[in-house]
Design a protein around this motif. Structure first.
Motif, PDB file in Angstrom:
ATOM      1  N   PHE A  37       0.844  -1.198   0.000  1.00 61.77           N
ATOM      2  CA  PHE A  37       0.000   0.000   0.000  1.00 61.77           C
ATOM      3  C   PHE A  37       0.887   1.259   0.000  1.00 61.77           C
ATOM      4  CE2 PHE A  37      -2.435  -3.386   1.912  1.00 61.77           C
ATOM      5  CZ  PHE A  37      -3.705  -3.228   1.393  1.00 61.77           C
ATOM      6  N   TYR A  38       0.337   2.367  -0.585  1.00 65.05           N
ATOM      7  CA  TYR A  38       1.051   3.664  -0.605  1.00 65.05           C
ATOM      8  C   TYR A  38       0.173   4.699   0.078  1.00 65.05           C
ATOM      9  CZ  TYR A  38       3.171   7.975  -2.246  1.00 65.05           C
ATOM     10  OH  TYR A  38       3.734   9.221  -2.300  1.00 65.05           O
ATOM     11  N   TYR A  45       5.242   3.825   2.311  1.00 64.96           N
ATOM     12  CA  TYR A  45       4.706   2.554   1.850  1.00 64.96           C
ATOM     13  C   TYR A  45       4.489   1.631   3.071  1.00 64.96           C
ATOM     14  CZ  TYR A  45       6.142   4.038  -2.805  1.00 64.96           C
ATOM     15  OH  TYR A  45       6.299   4.735  -3.959  1.00 64.96           O
ATOM     16  N   ARG A  46       3.507   0.743   2.934  1.00 63.07           N
ATOM     17  CA  ARG A  46       3.241  -0.226   4.007  1.00 63.07           C
ATOM     18  C   ARG A  46       3.033  -1.602   3.391  1.00 63.07           C
ATOM     19  NH1 ARG A  46      -1.168  -1.416   7.982  1.00 63.07           N
ATOM     20  NH2 ARG A  46      -2.600  -0.162   6.730  1.00 63.07           N
ATOM     21  N   THR A  60       5.710  -0.348   7.993  1.00 63.20           N
ATOM     22  CA  THR A  60       5.692   0.899   7.213  1.00 63.20           C
ATOM     23  C   THR A  60       7.104   1.202   6.719  1.00 63.20           C
ATOM     24  OG1 THR A  60       3.852   1.751   8.518  1.00 63.20           O
ATOM     25  CG2 THR A  60       5.156   3.341   7.266  1.00 63.20           C
ATOM     26  N   ILE A  61       7.261   1.377   5.384  1.00 64.28           N
ATOM     27  CA  ILE A  61       8.574   1.635   4.772  1.00 64.28           C
ATOM     28  C   ILE A  61       8.671   3.122   4.428  1.00 64.28           C
ATOM     29  CG2 ILE A  61      10.116   1.094   2.863  1.00 64.28           C
ATOM     30  CD1 ILE A  61       8.847  -1.639   2.730  1.00 64.28           C
ATOM     31  N   THR A  62       9.627   3.779   5.074  1.00 68.83           N
ATOM     32  CA  THR A  62       9.878   5.208   4.817  1.00 68.83           C
ATOM     33  C   THR A  62      11.002   5.347   3.816  1.00 68.83           C
ATOM     34  OG1 THR A  62      11.435   5.354   6.647  1.00 68.83           O
ATOM     35  CG2 THR A  62       9.106   5.727   7.161  1.00 68.83           C
ATOM     36  N   ASN A 103      10.117   1.566  -2.925  1.00 73.37           N
ATOM     37  CA  ASN A 103      10.736   2.747  -2.294  1.00 73.37           C
ATOM     38  C   ASN A 103      12.003   3.183  -3.032  1.00 73.37           C
ATOM     39  OD1 ASN A 103      12.305   0.613  -1.646  1.00 73.37           O
ATOM     40  ND2 ASN A 103      12.574   1.139   0.511  1.00 73.37           N
ATOM     41  N   GLY A 104      12.136   2.769  -4.307  1.00 75.31           N
ATOM     42  CA  GLY A 104      13.232   3.247  -5.134  1.00 75.31           C
ATOM     43  C   GLY A 104      14.563   2.640  -4.808  1.00 75.31           C
TER      44      GLY A 104
END
Length: 312
Positions: A37-38, A45-46, A60-62, A103-104
């Motif tokens: 999810f964004y 992102y999660r 959760t991805i920062t 996340n690039g």
């Protein structure tokens, strides 16, 4: 409300061992659904994965977090909030690439990883080898499956052969059942014979008791006979007395000629003596008749007892 689903895939989920910080621990027994999810508002992102009712991943991805590809099908990231490191094993490299682009991150970031990431990469390589071995095991299982299929075919043939033998067993069972009925009838006859034997035994017991009673009566009769014999011993003495009286009578008759004065008195004595003699003879005769009857009854009783013992 700001999260939007990006894509969903399936992967094997792992977590780093919290004790050793070196080995991977499977979080699920098989591949589970992993959703990405964004969050537009937070620009984050999660990743969420649920196995049944159990939440395996809620991370959760920062932008500051790094998703590292350690192999062609395995990637990992460290979640400081969950205080753990997650790992995902995909079925294809395309799925891993799609996940790493969230996340690039790329392989270049992986080259600047720290000692922990390096060790995890080594573990991932080991995991890759294990997956390769698993593929070999799959081939082995396919061979075993084919073997099982062949065995199943043989068992099916054997089952059909057994079905053919069932009819023979049924016929044999029918024969055994008839034989069983015959034996059961024979047992009933033997039980009836045993009942008759028991009745005969009971009859013999009753006869034995009857014999014992008769023997007791015989002993009583013997006692009575002894008493009669003792009484019969008195008879000679009475006969002797009778003869003595007769002699005295004769003497008295001779003396009567000389003692006419005493004739009347002597006649009275004579008549009285004769009366006593006749009465004694009658009693003696009656006694002898009774004795003869008793003796005859005793002989008949003994003959009956001897016959009863012979019949028994």
């Amino acid at each position: 409300m700001g999260e939007q689903p990006i894509f969903t895939t399936r992967a094997h989920v792992f977590q780093i061992d919290p004790t050793t910080k070196k080995n991977w621990v499977p979080a699920s027994k098989q591949a589970v659904t992993v959703s990405y999810f964004y969050d537009v508002i937070r620009n984050s992102y999660r990743i969420i994965s649920v196995d049944g009712a159990k939440v395996i991943i809620n991370s959760t991805i920062t932008p500051n977090m790094t998703f590292t590809k350690t192999s062609q099908k395995f990637g990992q990231w460290a979640d400081s909030r969950a205080n753990t490191v997650f790992g995902l094993g995909f079925s294809s490299e395309l799925q891993l690439t799609k996940a790493s682009s969230v996340n690039g991150t790329d392989d270049e970031k992986a080259s600047h990883a720290g000692p922990v990431e390096t060790h995890l990469k080594s573990e991932n390589n080991k995991l890759k080898i294990a997956l390769t071995q698993s593929a070999a095991n799959v081939k082995k299982w396919e061979i075993e499956l084919q073997t099982l299929r062949e065995s199943n075919a043989r068992l099916t043939a054997a089952l059909q052969e057994s079905a053919t033998s069932v009819e023979q067993w049924k016929r044999q069972f029918s024969i055994c059942r008839d034989e069983n009925d015959r034996l059961r009838h024979k047992i009933d006859e033997l039980e009836e014979q045993c009942s008759e034997i028991n009745r005969e035994k009971e009859k013999n017991i009753q006869l034995k008791r009857r014999i014992e009673d008769l023997e007791s009566e015989l002993r009583e009769k013997d006692s009575e006979l002894k008493d009669l014999r003792k009484q019969s011993e008195i008879i000679p003495q009475l006969m002797s007395e009778c003869e003595y009286v007769s002699e005295k009578l004769e003497a008295a008759e001779k003396d009567n000629q000389n003692l006419e004065d005493k004739v009347r008195s002597l006649k009275m004595d004579i008549e009285e003596s004769k009366y006593r003699q006749r009465h004694l003879k009658v009693e003696l005769k009656n006694f002898l008749e009774v004795l003869d009857g008793k003796i005859d009854d005793l002989h008949d009783f003994r003959r009956g007892l001897s016959k009863l013992g012979t019949d028994n």
